[in-house]
Design an enzyme around this catalytic site. Structure first.
Site, PDB file in Angstrom:
ATOM      1  N   GLU A 135      27.577   2.540  67.365  1.00  0.00           N
ATOM      2  CA  GLU A 135      28.652   2.736  66.383  1.00  0.00           C
ATOM      3  C   GLU A 135      30.006   2.313  66.933  1.00  0.00           C
ATOM      4  OE1 GLU A 135      28.256   3.185  63.336  1.00  0.00           O
ATOM      5  OE2 GLU A 135      26.113   3.440  63.596  1.00  0.00           O
ATOM      6  N   GLU A 195      24.629  -6.320  63.402  1.00  0.00           N
ATOM      7  CA  GLU A 195      23.762  -5.252  63.931  1.00  0.00           C
ATOM      8  C   GLU A 195      23.280  -5.610  65.334  1.00  0.00           C
ATOM      9  OE1 GLU A 195      23.040  -2.224  62.976  1.00  0.00           O
ATOM     10  OE2 GLU A 195      24.503  -2.571  61.418  1.00  0.00           O
TER      11      GLU A 195
HETATM   12 ZN   LIG Z   1      24.987  -0.718  62.907  1.00  0.00          ZN
END
Ligand SMILES: [Zn+2]
Length: 269
Positions: A135, A195
Protein backbone atom coordinates in the site's frame (compact mmCIF):
# COMPACT_ATOMS: atom_id res chain seq x y z
CA UNK A 1 -8.56 22.84 -34.35
CA UNK A 2 -8.02 19.14 -34.05
CA UNK A 3 -4.34 19.55 -34.92
CA UNK A 4 -4.03 22.31 -32.33
CA UNK A 5 -5.43 20.18 -29.54
CA UNK A 6 -3.15 17.30 -30.54
CA UNK A 7 -0.10 19.57 -30.20
CA UNK A 8 -1.38 20.89 -26.90
CA UNK A 9 -1.94 17.37 -25.64
CA UNK A 10 1.60 16.36 -26.52
CA UNK A 11 2.98 19.48 -24.90
CA UNK A 12 1.10 18.84 -21.68
CA UNK A 13 2.28 15.23 -21.67
CA UNK A 14 5.94 16.21 -22.13
CA UNK A 15 5.85 18.88 -19.44
CA UNK A 16 4.07 16.62 -16.98
CA UNK A 17 6.45 13.68 -17.18
CA UNK A 18 8.67 13.21 -14.17
CA UNK A 19 11.00 10.41 -13.19
CA UNK A 20 9.81 8.40 -10.23
CA UNK A 21 12.71 7.40 -7.94
CA UNK A 22 11.15 4.04 -7.09
CA UNK A 23 10.59 2.91 -10.63
CA UNK A 24 13.23 4.92 -12.51
CA UNK A 25 10.51 5.48 -15.10
CA UNK A 26 9.14 8.67 -16.54
CA UNK A 27 5.53 8.83 -15.56
CA UNK A 28 2.67 11.03 -16.56
CA UNK A 29 1.72 13.12 -13.59
CA UNK A 30 0.73 16.74 -13.71
CA UNK A 31 -0.74 16.96 -10.26
CA UNK A 32 1.83 18.16 -7.75
CA UNK A 33 1.59 16.96 -4.14
CA UNK A 34 0.44 20.43 -3.14
CA UNK A 35 -2.75 19.88 -5.14
CA UNK A 36 -3.41 16.24 -4.39
CA UNK A 37 -2.49 15.94 -0.73
CA UNK A 38 -5.01 18.44 0.71
CA UNK A 39 -7.80 16.64 -1.14
CA UNK A 40 -6.56 13.28 0.09
CA UNK A 41 -6.20 14.46 3.70
CA UNK A 42 -9.73 15.87 3.72
CA UNK A 43 -11.19 12.69 2.22
CA UNK A 44 -9.28 10.56 4.69
CA UNK A 45 -10.55 12.52 7.70
CA UNK A 46 -14.07 12.28 6.37
CA UNK A 47 -13.69 8.52 5.93
CA UNK A 48 -12.46 8.11 9.51
CA UNK A 49 -15.38 10.15 10.82
CA UNK A 50 -17.87 7.97 8.97
CA UNK A 51 -16.31 4.63 9.91
CA UNK A 52 -15.59 2.69 13.04
CA UNK A 53 -11.92 3.33 13.87
CA UNK A 54 -10.37 0.81 16.28
CA UNK A 55 -8.27 2.49 18.94
CA UNK A 56 -6.03 1.25 21.74
CA UNK A 57 -6.15 -2.48 20.94
CA UNK A 58 -2.96 -4.46 20.37
CA UNK A 59 -4.02 -4.94 16.74
CA UNK A 60 -4.36 -1.19 16.20
CA UNK A 61 -0.96 -0.70 17.84
CA UNK A 62 0.61 -3.30 15.54
CA UNK A 63 -0.76 -1.51 12.46
CA UNK A 64 0.81 1.71 13.68
CA UNK A 65 4.12 0.07 14.58
CA UNK A 66 4.45 -1.70 11.21
CA UNK A 67 3.41 1.45 9.36
CA UNK A 68 6.11 3.48 11.06
CA UNK A 69 8.79 0.88 10.37
CA UNK A 70 7.79 0.66 6.69
CA UNK A 71 7.66 4.43 6.13
CA UNK A 72 11.02 4.84 7.94
CA UNK A 73 12.48 2.22 5.61
CA UNK A 74 11.14 4.11 2.59
CA UNK A 75 12.69 7.30 3.90
CA UNK A 76 16.07 5.61 4.37
CA UNK A 77 15.94 4.16 0.88
CA UNK A 78 15.08 7.56 -0.63
CA UNK A 79 17.83 9.36 1.27
CA UNK A 80 20.39 6.74 0.27
CA UNK A 81 19.34 7.06 -3.36
CA UNK A 82 19.58 10.85 -3.57
CA UNK A 83 16.00 11.91 -2.78
CA UNK A 84 16.27 13.19 0.81
CA UNK A 85 13.28 15.57 0.71
CA UNK A 86 10.90 13.33 -1.21
CA UNK A 87 8.57 12.65 1.72
CA UNK A 88 8.51 16.13 3.27
CA UNK A 89 4.84 16.76 2.47
CA UNK A 90 3.72 13.29 3.59
CA UNK A 91 1.68 13.06 6.79
CA UNK A 92 1.74 9.38 7.62
CA UNK A 93 -1.25 7.97 9.46
CA UNK A 94 -2.12 4.31 10.01
CA UNK A 95 -5.64 3.44 11.10
CA UNK A 96 -7.49 0.20 11.67
CA UNK A 97 -11.20 0.25 10.83
CA UNK A 98 -13.70 -2.28 12.13
CA UNK A 99 -15.06 -3.79 8.91
CA UNK A 100 -15.02 -7.40 7.77
CA UNK A 101 -14.04 -6.52 4.21
CA UNK A 102 -10.69 -8.06 3.25
CA UNK A 103 -8.99 -4.82 2.30
CA UNK A 104 -6.47 -2.10 2.99
CA UNK A 105 -5.53 1.06 1.13
CA UNK A 106 -3.27 4.08 1.17
CA UNK A 107 -4.24 7.50 -0.05
CA UNK A 108 -1.72 10.03 -1.41
CA UNK A 109 0.48 11.57 1.24
CA UNK A 110 0.61 8.43 3.40
CA UNK A 111 -2.95 8.03 4.69
CA UNK A 112 -3.43 4.34 5.35
CA UNK A 113 -6.43 2.26 6.37
CA UNK A 114 -6.50 -1.43 7.26
CA UNK A 115 -9.82 -3.23 7.66
CA UNK A 116 -10.07 -5.75 10.48
CA UNK A 117 -11.23 -8.27 7.83
CA UNK A 118 -7.74 -8.53 6.37
CA UNK A 119 -6.05 -9.37 9.69
CA UNK A 120 -6.85 -13.13 9.71
CA UNK A 121 -5.14 -13.39 6.31
CA UNK A 122 -2.14 -11.37 7.51
CA UNK A 123 -1.74 -13.76 10.47
CA UNK A 124 0.45 -11.33 12.41
CA UNK A 125 3.04 -8.62 12.08
CA UNK A 126 5.02 -9.89 9.07
CA UNK A 127 1.84 -10.42 7.03
CA UNK A 128 0.70 -6.92 7.96
CA UNK A 129 4.10 -5.68 6.73
CA UNK A 130 3.48 -7.33 3.33
CA UNK A 131 0.18 -5.48 2.91
CA UNK A 132 1.60 -2.27 4.38
CA UNK A 133 4.62 -2.35 2.04
CA UNK A 134 2.35 -2.84 -0.97
CA UNK A 135 0.00 0.00 0.00
CA UNK A 136 2.78 2.42 0.89
CA UNK A 137 4.41 1.59 -2.46
CA UNK A 138 1.29 2.74 -4.34
CA UNK A 139 1.56 6.09 -2.56
CA UNK A 140 5.32 6.44 -3.10
CA UNK A 141 5.06 5.64 -6.79
CA UNK A 142 2.28 8.22 -7.26
CA UNK A 143 0.00 5.64 -8.83
CA UNK A 144 -3.14 7.50 -7.86
CA UNK A 145 -1.88 10.76 -9.30
CA UNK A 146 -0.93 8.99 -12.51
CA UNK A 147 -4.41 7.54 -12.82
CA UNK A 148 -5.80 10.99 -12.19
CA UNK A 149 -3.51 12.47 -14.85
CA UNK A 150 -4.55 9.85 -17.37
CA UNK A 151 -8.18 10.75 -16.71
CA UNK A 152 -7.41 14.42 -17.17
CA UNK A 153 -5.65 13.77 -20.42
CA UNK A 154 -8.73 11.99 -21.71
CA UNK A 155 -10.79 14.94 -20.66
CA UNK A 156 -8.46 17.40 -22.36
CA UNK A 157 -8.82 15.35 -25.52
CA UNK A 158 -12.58 15.42 -25.15
CA UNK A 159 -12.90 19.16 -24.76
CA UNK A 160 -10.44 19.97 -27.57
CA UNK A 161 -7.71 21.98 -25.98
CA UNK A 162 -9.33 23.25 -22.83
CA UNK A 163 -6.35 22.78 -20.50
CA UNK A 164 -7.79 24.75 -17.64
CA UNK A 165 -9.16 22.08 -15.36
CA UNK A 166 -11.46 23.86 -12.95
CA UNK A 167 -11.49 22.93 -9.30
CA UNK A 168 -14.80 21.02 -9.17
CA UNK A 169 -13.61 19.00 -12.15
CA UNK A 170 -10.31 18.31 -10.43
CA UNK A 171 -12.14 17.05 -7.39
CA UNK A 172 -14.30 14.92 -9.61
CA UNK A 173 -11.18 13.46 -11.21
CA UNK A 174 -9.78 12.78 -7.79
CA UNK A 175 -12.90 10.91 -6.78
CA UNK A 176 -12.78 8.88 -9.95
CA UNK A 177 -9.15 8.06 -9.34
CA UNK A 178 -9.60 7.06 -5.72
CA UNK A 179 -13.21 6.07 -5.37
CA UNK A 180 -13.07 7.19 -1.75
CA UNK A 181 -15.89 9.68 -2.16
CA UNK A 182 -18.30 6.81 -2.69
CA UNK A 183 -20.33 5.32 0.14
CA UNK A 184 -18.36 2.07 0.15
CA UNK A 185 -15.08 3.86 0.81
CA UNK A 186 -12.90 1.53 -1.17
CA UNK A 187 -10.17 2.14 -3.68
CA UNK A 188 -10.80 1.29 -7.29
CA UNK A 189 -8.43 -1.35 -8.62
CA UNK A 190 -5.10 -0.19 -9.96
CA UNK A 191 -3.82 -1.34 -13.33
CA UNK A 192 -1.85 -4.56 -13.66
CA UNK A 193 1.47 -2.74 -14.10
CA UNK A 194 0.82 -0.56 -11.05
CA UNK A 195 -0.01 -3.64 -8.97
CA UNK A 196 3.18 -5.38 -10.08
CA UNK A 197 5.21 -2.27 -9.33
CA UNK A 198 3.66 -1.96 -5.86
CA UNK A 199 4.45 -5.63 -5.17
CA UNK A 200 8.11 -5.20 -6.13
CA UNK A 201 8.67 -1.89 -4.29
CA UNK A 202 6.70 -3.09 -1.28
CA UNK A 203 8.87 -6.17 -1.00
CA UNK A 204 12.03 -4.05 -0.91
CA UNK A 205 10.83 -1.64 1.74
CA UNK A 206 9.48 -4.40 3.98
CA UNK A 207 12.89 -6.11 3.79
CA UNK A 208 14.71 -2.86 4.62
CA UNK A 209 12.33 -2.54 7.59
CA UNK A 210 13.55 -5.96 8.74
CA UNK A 211 10.51 -8.04 7.77
CA UNK A 212 11.00 -11.32 5.94
CA UNK A 213 10.01 -10.84 2.27
CA UNK A 214 9.50 -14.61 1.90
CA UNK A 215 6.22 -14.05 3.73
CA UNK A 216 4.76 -12.10 0.78
CA UNK A 217 4.18 -15.14 -1.43
CA UNK A 218 2.73 -16.99 1.58
CA UNK A 219 0.27 -14.16 2.21
CA UNK A 220 -0.89 -14.25 -1.38
CA UNK A 221 -1.41 -18.00 -1.18
CA UNK A 222 -3.72 -17.38 1.77
CA UNK A 223 -5.40 -14.55 -0.17
CA UNK A 224 -5.96 -16.93 -3.07
CA UNK A 225 -7.46 -19.57 -0.78
CA UNK A 226 -9.76 -16.92 0.65
CA UNK A 227 -10.87 -15.44 -2.68
CA UNK A 228 -14.11 -17.38 -2.69
CA UNK A 229 -15.43 -14.66 -0.38
CA UNK A 230 -16.59 -11.23 -1.49
CA UNK A 231 -13.85 -9.70 -3.64
CA UNK A 232 -12.26 -6.58 -2.18
CA UNK A 233 -11.56 -4.12 -5.00
CA UNK A 234 -7.97 -3.24 -4.12
CA UNK A 235 -6.79 -6.69 -3.17
CA UNK A 236 -8.52 -9.07 -5.47
CA UNK A 237 -8.46 -7.14 -8.69
CA UNK A 238 -7.75 -9.98 -11.08
CA UNK A 239 -4.62 -8.32 -12.49
CA UNK A 240 -2.11 -9.73 -12.03
CA UNK A 241 -3.56 -13.17 -11.35
CA UNK A 242 -2.79 -14.65 -7.95
CA UNK A 243 -0.45 -17.22 -9.50
CA UNK A 244 1.57 -14.61 -11.42
CA UNK A 245 1.79 -12.58 -8.28
CA UNK A 246 2.95 -15.50 -6.14
CA UNK A 247 5.59 -16.42 -8.75
CA UNK A 248 6.85 -12.83 -8.96
CA UNK A 249 7.06 -12.43 -5.21
CA UNK A 250 8.90 -15.73 -4.79
CA UNK A 251 11.41 -14.66 -7.45
CA UNK A 252 11.91 -11.18 -6.05
CA UNK A 253 12.25 -12.04 -2.36
CA UNK A 254 16.02 -12.82 -2.55
CA UNK A 255 16.59 -9.52 -4.42
CA UNK A 256 14.72 -7.64 -1.70
CA UNK A 257 16.95 -9.26 0.94
CA UNK A 258 20.00 -8.23 -1.06
CA UNK A 259 18.75 -4.63 -1.17
CA UNK A 260 18.16 -4.72 2.59
CA UNK A 261 21.73 -5.87 3.19
CA UNK A 262 22.92 -2.56 1.71
CA UNK A 263 21.17 -0.99 4.69
CA UNK A 264 22.82 -3.31 7.18
CA UNK A 265 19.76 -5.52 7.58
CA UNK A 266 20.80 -9.17 7.60
CA UNK A 267 18.14 -10.87 9.71
CA UNK A 268 14.43 -10.78 8.95
CA UNK A 269 11.50 -11.46 11.23
ZN1 LIG B 1 -2.44 -2.64 -4.95
Amino acid sequence: MKKFSMVLLLLVAVVACKVNPFTGKKTLNFYPNSQIFPMAFAQYDQFLEQNNVVEGTSEAQTIEKVGKRISNAAERWLTANGYPGYLKDYQWEYNLVNDETVNAWCMPGGKIVFYTGILPICQGETGIAVVMGHEVAHALADHGAQRMSAGTLQQIGAVAGNVAIQDPEKRNMFNQAYGIGSAVGVMLPFSRSHETEADRIGLQIMAIAGYNPDEAAELWKRMKANSGNAAPPEFLSTHPSNDTRINNLTQWAPLAKEEARKFGVTTFN
